[in-house]
Design an enzyme around this catalytic site. Structure first.
Site, PDB file in Angstrom:
ATOM      1  N   GLY A 102     -18.784   1.197  23.048  1.00  0.00           N
ATOM      2  CA  GLY A 102     -17.382   1.215  23.476  1.00  0.00           C
ATOM      3  C   GLY A 102     -16.637   2.478  23.120  1.00  0.00           C
ATOM      4  N   ASP A 122      -4.338   0.194  -2.681  1.00  0.00           N
ATOM      5  CA  ASP A 122      -3.214  -0.733  -2.718  1.00  0.00           C
ATOM      6  C   ASP A 122      -3.614  -2.102  -2.165  1.00  0.00           C
ATOM      7  OD1 ASP A 122      -0.230  -1.259  -2.900  1.00  0.00           O
ATOM      8  OD2 ASP A 122      -0.609  -1.710  -0.789  1.00  0.00           O
ATOM      9  N   GLU A 136      -5.609  -1.944  -7.402  1.00  0.00           N
ATOM     10  CA  GLU A 136      -4.384  -2.680  -7.705  1.00  0.00           C
ATOM     11  C   GLU A 136      -4.675  -4.161  -7.458  1.00  0.00           C
ATOM     12  OE1 GLU A 136       0.195  -3.426  -6.304  1.00  0.00           O
ATOM     13  OE2 GLU A 136      -1.492  -3.354  -4.928  1.00  0.00           O
TER      14      GLU A 136
END
Length: 586
Positions: A4, A241, A296
């Protein structure tokens, strides 16, 4: 092409110049399955800008005739980190979006002077909404243009490296903005191009899209994104994060973690996301073994910071997220006389064996509007009127200044293997952080850092700034963060005293609001003559100068608190002291 993928090759012009000139505006136009034409920004766009009169960002072809050439090598891998968490846009006292250039020439020298050896940069990946603090990313390969050009960022990192400062990127691979015209959402007209379709592809709290980590092209996209930041910009590692949101199908929403292993192992764990994190860490360490990665994670997932070869997550460090919550809870809920020394020590030392933690008393989370920094919790409205040395030292300001120093030092010395501070909090930055938005009339008043407060000798902020600098300076010399965990010999509830040894130093804290102790016996391991290395009560730190720094403390062969030796000290109320053994060669 296969899988693709689509490719367009435009040969160079007759003069050999690139057929698409530097600075050209480009679009990807996609004919969707329903025949609709979609105008999109390339997911790999390196530079996107927004004209003032427009809502959406435009993709601008970034291919300058002469790109920035890095002059300085990256610093050697650090044994421990003293991290200055930073946001380029607010790094100025002026009410505006500050620039990479401003950070390079005005903020980096300040970070160096304060003794931090690492800067962690937030909000670098392009985000259309400034007030998202950089956590709603729209262009993953683009450095935010609101602060300057890609070359400005490269120069900033290069100058940091010349100062011996390691630079980490706050990378957001846990979710993405819902924007479609200038983001990844509905790139091909469907909701499942980069993300899970349906409910699984949406984060109900963050109102953002969630990646499909089982999709090979998504993995290629995210992994190549990490390589680009390291190899093109010379970042030295990442703070990932939202790892808790990635690790679990429930994303940590409405879920408490007690430490029971059933909370970490089961069908509620998102194995695709966990495998992506392991793969990312494996790739980074394989290609760039000097790079550092930080997780985190609030859940405490076991082995997250053990090598992938052991079956771990592969991170180097995890954030000790329970520590700032504990300080907030104590300050909010308890009178000073009711502070629980054992509970403080437990929170600071409760770490998974052989996994490294980054301790911090507060980060950007506590500075945001709706929350309060430690300084503002301790001193509140009096910061507006009584921070001048010309005004009387009120009980509230005195308490706030003394506890601010003690909280930071005990967190620094006892809480982990590295330390983090959010910019401005080192000197007790007043007020909160709030980005321009409709709710505040697009004001920049709270979206700035008033570094000038530390340069005014009539203000007490300079005392906290000096203490933070010296705390880092002594850690650089004695290396307690890279030393084995501390031995806590005392956590006395009624006396409010905590004493421990680490890196050959003795740390003594008296949290009692009014009780000072003469000839207080402290148990120690190593005999010798000790002298004061750091004293939070010193005049240059806004203290009351109750300690004589010429005093010599001699140990006795008198066992105390399960230590073979001990010594006697005078420890005033709300004071922390660090003693150095003068008999040990420096």
């Amino acid at each position: 092409m296969e899988y693709g993928k689509w490719e367009l090759f435009i040969p160079p012009g007759q003069d050999g110049y690139p057929p698409v000139p530097h600075g050209s505006k480009l679009k990807v136009v996609i004919r969707a399955q329903n025949g609709e034409l979609l105008y999109r920004i390339s997911p790999w766009a390196r530079y996107v800008v927004r004209d003032e009169d427009k809502v959406n960002y435009d993709w601008v072809h970034w291919n300058p005739p002469q790109s920035y050439i890095h002059k300085h090598p990256s610093p050697k891998r650090l044994k421990s980190l003293r991290i200055y968490e930073s946001h380029v846009g607010i790094a100025s006292p002026e009410g505006k979006v500050a620039s990479y250039k401003n950070f390079t020439y005005n903020v980096l020298p300040r970070i160096k002077d304060l003794g931090y050896n690492c800067v962690q940069l937030m909000a670098i990946m392009e985000h259309a909404y400034y007030a998202s603090f950089g956590y709603q990313v729209t262009s993953f390969f683009a450095a935010s243009s609101r602060y300057g050009t890609p070359d400005d960022l490269k120069e900033m990192i290069d100058v940091a490296h010349s100062m011996g400062i390691t630079v980490l990127l706050d990378v957001v691979h846990s979710h993405a903005s819902k924007n479609s015209e200038d983001g990844l959402n509905k790139f091909d007209g469907t909701d499942s191009c980069f993300f899970h379709s349906g409910h699984r592809g949406n984060h109900q709290l963050w109102d953002s899209r969630l990646f499909d980590y089982a999709n090979w092209e998504v993995l290629r996209f995210l992994l190549s994104n990490l390589r680009m930041w390291i190899e093109d910009y010379r970042f030295d590692g990442f703070r990932f994060d939202g790892v808790t949101s990635m690790l679990y199908h429930h994303h940590g929403i409405g879920t408490g973690f007690s430490g029971d292993y059933n909370e970490y192992f089961g069908l509620h764990v998102d194995e695709d996301a966990l495998c992506y994190l392991m793969l990312a860490n494996h790739m980074i360490k394989f290609l760039h073994p000097e790079c550092i990665t930080i997780a985190e994670d609030v859940s405490g997932m076991p082995a997250l910071c053990r090598p992938v070869a052991e079956g771990g997550g592969g991170f180097d460090y995890r954030l000790a997220m329970a520590i700032p919550d504990k300080w907030i809870q104590i300050i909010k809920e308890l009178k000073d006389e009711d502070w629980n020394m054992g509970n403080i020590v437990h929170t600071l030392t409760n770490r998974r064996y052989e996994e490294k933690y980054i301790a911090y008393a507060e980060s950007h989370d506590q500075a945001l509007v709706g929350d309060k920094t430690l300084a503002f919790r301790l001193m509140d409205a009096e910061m507006y009127t009584n921070m001048s040395v010309l005004s009387p030292l009120t009980p509230v300001i005195d308490r706030g200044i003394q506890l601010h120093k003690m909280i930071r030092l005990i967190t620094h010395a006892l809480g982990g293997e590295s330390y983090l501070n959010f910019m401005g909090n080192e000197f007790g930055h007043p007020e909160w952080l709030d980005f321009p938005r409709r709710g505040n009339n697009e004001s920049y008043h709270y979206a700035r850092r008033q570094f000038n407060l530390t340069e005014d000798h009539l203000l007490r902020y300079r005392f906290l700034n000096a203490f933070d600098r010296d705390m880092n300076k002594w850690e650089e010399k004695f290396g307690w963060l890279a030393s084995p965990p501390a031995y806590v010999s005392e956590k006395h509830e009624s006396n409010k005293v905590i004493a421990f040894e680490r890196a050959g130093l003795i740390f003594i804290f008296n949290f009692h609001p009014y009780q000072s102790y003469v000839d207080y016996r402290v148990g120690i391991e190593t005999p010798g003559k000790y002298e004061i290395l750091l004293d939070s009560d010193a005049a240059e730190y806004g203290g009351h100068q109750r300690l004589d720094h010429s005093t010599e403390y001699f140990s006795e062969e008198y066992p105390h608190n399960y230590r073979p030796n001990s010594l006697m000290v005078y420890i005033p109320s709300r004071v922390a002291i660090v003693l150095q053994n003068m008999d040990i060669p420096k």
